[in-house]
Design a protein around this motif. Structure first.
Motif, PDB file in Angstrom:
ATOM      1  N   GLN B  33       0.911  -1.370   0.087  1.00 50.93           N
ATOM      2  CA  GLN B  33      -0.208   0.079  -0.010  1.00 50.93           C
ATOM      3  C   GLN B  33       1.013   1.211   0.004  1.00 50.93           C
ATOM      4  O   GLN B  33       1.972   1.218   0.663  1.00 50.93           O
ATOM      5  CB  GLN B  33      -0.801   0.090   1.288  1.00 50.93           C
ATOM      6  CG  GLN B  33      -1.984  -1.235   1.306  1.00 50.93           C
ATOM      7  CD  GLN B  33      -2.624  -1.030   2.785  1.00 50.93           C
ATOM      8  OE1 GLN B  33      -2.620  -1.947   3.447  1.00 50.93           O
ATOM      9  NE2 GLN B  33      -3.388  -0.144   2.819  1.00 50.93           N
ATOM     10  N   TYR B  48      -4.930   0.507  -3.210  1.00 51.18           N
ATOM     11  CA  TYR B  48      -4.979  -0.851  -2.419  1.00 51.18           C
ATOM     12  C   TYR B  48      -4.850  -1.925  -3.327  1.00 51.18           C
ATOM     13  O   TYR B  48      -4.833  -2.855  -3.033  1.00 51.18           O
ATOM     14  CB  TYR B  48      -6.440  -0.614  -2.032  1.00 51.18           C
ATOM     15  CG  TYR B  48      -6.643   0.302  -0.527  1.00 51.18           C
ATOM     16  CD1 TYR B  48      -7.132   1.804  -1.317  1.00 51.18           C
ATOM     17  CD2 TYR B  48      -6.167  -0.142   0.339  1.00 51.18           C
ATOM     18  CE1 TYR B  48      -7.149   2.517  -0.113  1.00 51.18           C
ATOM     19  CE2 TYR B  48      -6.221   1.110   1.589  1.00 51.18           C
ATOM     20  CZ  TYR B  48      -6.819   2.405   1.102  1.00 51.18           C
ATOM     21  OH  TYR B  48      -6.792   3.284   2.224  1.00 51.18           O
ATOM     22  N   ASN B  89       2.591  -5.232   3.695  1.00 53.17           N
ATOM     23  CA  ASN B  89       1.324  -5.864   4.451  1.00 53.17           C
ATOM     24  C   ASN B  89       1.925  -7.434   4.530  1.00 53.17           C
ATOM     25  O   ASN B  89       2.084  -8.160   3.479  1.00 53.17           O
ATOM     26  CB  ASN B  89       0.099  -5.684   3.841  1.00 53.17           C
ATOM     27  CG  ASN B  89      -0.916  -6.342   4.491  1.00 53.17           C
ATOM     28  OD1 ASN B  89      -0.644  -7.142   5.572  1.00 53.17           O
ATOM     29  ND2 ASN B  89      -2.311  -6.181   4.263  1.00 53.17           N
ATOM     30  N   ASN B  91       0.442 -10.513   5.356  1.00 54.01           N
ATOM     31  CA  ASN B  91      -0.931 -10.919   5.072  1.00 54.01           C
ATOM     32  C   ASN B  91      -1.081 -11.999   6.088  1.00 54.01           C
ATOM     33  O   ASN B  91      -2.073 -11.880   6.804  1.00 54.01           O
ATOM     34  CB  ASN B  91      -1.276 -11.201   3.883  1.00 54.01           C
ATOM     35  CG  ASN B  91      -2.631 -11.563   3.525  1.00 54.01           C
ATOM     36  OD1 ASN B  91      -3.587 -10.280   3.982  1.00 54.01           O
ATOM     37  ND2 ASN B  91      -3.324 -12.437   2.973  1.00 54.01           N
ATOM     38  N   ALA B  92      -0.089 -12.675   6.497  1.00 52.13           N
ATOM     39  CA  ALA B  92      -0.296 -13.789   7.490  1.00 52.13           C
ATOM     40  C   ALA B  92      -0.728 -13.122   8.848  1.00 52.13           C
ATOM     41  O   ALA B  92      -1.510 -13.713   9.612  1.00 52.13           O
ATOM     42  CB  ALA B  92       1.007 -14.568   7.530  1.00 52.13           C
ATOM     43  N   GLY B  93       0.127 -12.164   9.354  1.00 50.77           N
ATOM     44  CA  GLY B  93      -0.130 -11.439  10.453  1.00 50.77           C
ATOM     45  C   GLY B  93      -0.751 -10.414  10.354  1.00 50.77           C
ATOM     46  O   GLY B  93      -0.859  -9.514  11.579  1.00 50.77           O
ATOM     47  N   ALA B  94      -1.255  -9.592   9.399  1.00 49.63           N
ATOM     48  CA  ALA B  94      -1.878  -8.454   9.106  1.00 49.63           C
ATOM     49  C   ALA B  94      -1.179  -7.328   9.711  1.00 49.63           C
ATOM     50  O   ALA B  94      -1.498  -6.472  10.290  1.00 49.63           O
ATOM     51  CB  ALA B  94      -3.224  -8.558   9.810  1.00 49.63           C
ATOM     52  N   LYS B  95       0.160  -7.561   9.543  1.00 53.57           N
ATOM     53  CA  LYS B  95       1.193  -6.583   9.981  1.00 53.57           C
ATOM     54  C   LYS B  95       1.823  -5.498   9.039  1.00 53.57           C
ATOM     55  O   LYS B  95       2.209  -6.188   7.907  1.00 53.57           O
ATOM     56  CB  LYS B  95       2.345  -7.218  10.814  1.00 53.57           C
ATOM     57  CG  LYS B  95       3.457  -6.299  11.352  1.00 53.57           C
ATOM     58  CD  LYS B  95       4.510  -7.239  11.995  1.00 53.57           C
ATOM     59  CE  LYS B  95       5.830  -6.191  11.994  1.00 53.57           C
ATOM     60  NZ  LYS B  95       6.880  -7.018  12.597  1.00 53.57           N
ATOM     61  N   LEU B  96       1.645  -4.350   9.163  1.00 55.22           N
ATOM     62  CA  LEU B  96       2.222  -3.351   8.331  1.00 55.22           C
ATOM     63  C   LEU B  96       3.514  -2.905   8.402  1.00 55.22           C
ATOM     64  O   LEU B  96       4.050  -2.484   9.687  1.00 55.22           O
ATOM     65  CB  LEU B  96       1.268  -2.099   8.013  1.00 55.22           C
ATOM     66  CG  LEU B  96      -0.217  -2.320   7.765  1.00 55.22           C
ATOM     67  CD1 LEU B  96      -0.870  -0.903   7.540  1.00 55.22           C
ATOM     68  CD2 LEU B  96      -0.363  -3.127   6.446  1.00 55.22           C
ATOM     69  N   THR B  97       4.491  -3.072   7.729  1.00 55.11           N
ATOM     70  CA  THR B  97       5.812  -2.504   7.740  1.00 55.11           C
ATOM     71  C   THR B  97       5.947  -1.183   6.934  1.00 55.11           C
ATOM     72  O   THR B  97       5.900  -1.181   5.648  1.00 55.11           O
ATOM     73  CB  THR B  97       6.885  -3.501   7.391  1.00 55.11           C
ATOM     74  OG1 THR B  97       6.584  -4.732   8.375  1.00 55.11           O
ATOM     75  CG2 THR B  97       8.227  -2.922   7.805  1.00 55.11           C
ATOM     76  N   PHE B  98       6.337  -0.035   7.695  1.00 50.00           N
ATOM     77  CA  PHE B  98       6.423   1.019   6.571  1.00 50.00           C
ATOM     78  C   PHE B  98       8.012   1.371   6.206  1.00 50.00           C
ATOM     79  O   PHE B  98       8.839   0.991   6.952  1.00 50.00           O
ATOM     80  CB  PHE B  98       6.086   2.177   7.734  1.00 50.00           C
ATOM     81  CG  PHE B  98       4.654   2.720   8.092  1.00 50.00           C
ATOM     82  CD1 PHE B  98       3.887   1.647   8.832  1.00 50.00           C
ATOM     83  CD2 PHE B  98       3.925   3.579   7.346  1.00 50.00           C
ATOM     84  CE1 PHE B  98       2.683   1.829   8.735  1.00 50.00           C
ATOM     85  CE2 PHE B  98       2.843   3.701   7.415  1.00 50.00           C
ATOM     86  CZ  PHE B  98       1.848   2.991   8.108  1.00 50.00           C
ATOM     87  N   GLY B  99       8.159   1.895   5.095  1.00 53.00           N
ATOM     88  CA  GLY B  99       9.452   2.429   4.660  1.00 53.00           C
ATOM     89  C   GLY B  99       9.721   3.714   5.119  1.00 53.00           C
ATOM     90  O   GLY B  99       8.735   4.225   5.853  1.00 53.00           O
TER      91      GLY B  99
END
Lengths: 116, 108
Positions: B33, B48, B89, B91-99
């Motif tokens: 995203q 999206y 994203n 997807n497995a853990g619904a965790k977002l990592t930001f650049g």
């Protein structure tokens, strides 16, 4: 549509005191809520991920003792910054999603914390 | 853990110019995203679905392939100034990592 209201928008607290911020999801079920912090001049760090009816998972360098989170239902979550100090200042952001429908995260407007 | 690298870190454009913002990740994915952060803090989702025109900002488009994603801003306007984040994203853990973000300044 899906909206997340986050409040307060800005807050100032004295060093050593605590402050609480809240997020309200509207238009969808917030089965997962993620809390992030953006320190000055930095990117967003994940503090913890909360899923209703599951344990809250904290990232390394963040603890429940410092950032207790409540996620009691599918529309509300809160996080408190306990014993805030200068290094806690920044923008705190909550993001919520409906995991059951695999939707994307919707973010609140953020709470900007200033510690004096 | 997974990492997200963005480039350039900052960029200055004259109004009307185009720009391509780059993002690379440590894993191959299409769960990317892009977000725009206004000066002052609010995050706005830009896209999206990879390759689709995002809502709310018709002069930009994204392409995601393998370990790379790019955001193209066409016919830039001063109101496009702000910071653009590429977000991975898990997807497995619904965790977002930001650049780390690209800080864009568009001058009139």
């Amino acid at each position: 549509g899906a909206l997340v209201y986050q409040y307060p928008r800005r807050t100032i607290c004295k060093s050593g005191t605590s402050m609480r911020m809240e997020c309200q999801a509207v238009g969808f079920q917030a089965t997962s809520v993620a809390w992030y912090r953006q320190s000055p001049q930095k990117t967003f760090e994940l503090i913890a991920l909360s899923t209703v009816n599951s344990a809250i998972k904290y990232e390394q360098n963040f603890t429940q003792e410092k950032f207790p989170i409540s996620h009691p239902n599918l529309s509300f979550s809160s996080m408190t910054v306990l014993n805030a100090y200068l290094e806690d200042r920044g923008l705190y952001l909550c993001g919520a999603r409906d995991q059951t429908s695999n939707s994307d995260y919707t973010f609140g407007s953020g709470t900007r914390l200033l510690v004096i | 853990g997974q990492q997200v690298q963005q480039s350039p870190a900052s960029l200055v454009l004259q109004e009307g110019e185009n720009a391509e913002l780059q993002c690379s990740f440590s894993i191959s994915t299409n769960q990317v995203q892009w977000f725009y952060q206004r000066p002052g803090g609010r995050l706005i989702g830009l896209s999206y679905i990879p390759g689709m025109k995002p809502t709310g900002k018709q002069t930009s488009s994204t392409v995601t392939k393998g370990r790379h994603s790019s955001l193209t801003i066409s016919s830039s306007q001063t109101t496009d100034s702000g910071t653009y984040f590429c977000v991975l994203n898990n997807n497995a853990g619904a965790k977002l990592t930001f650049g780390g973000g690209t800080r864009l300044t568009v001058r009139p």
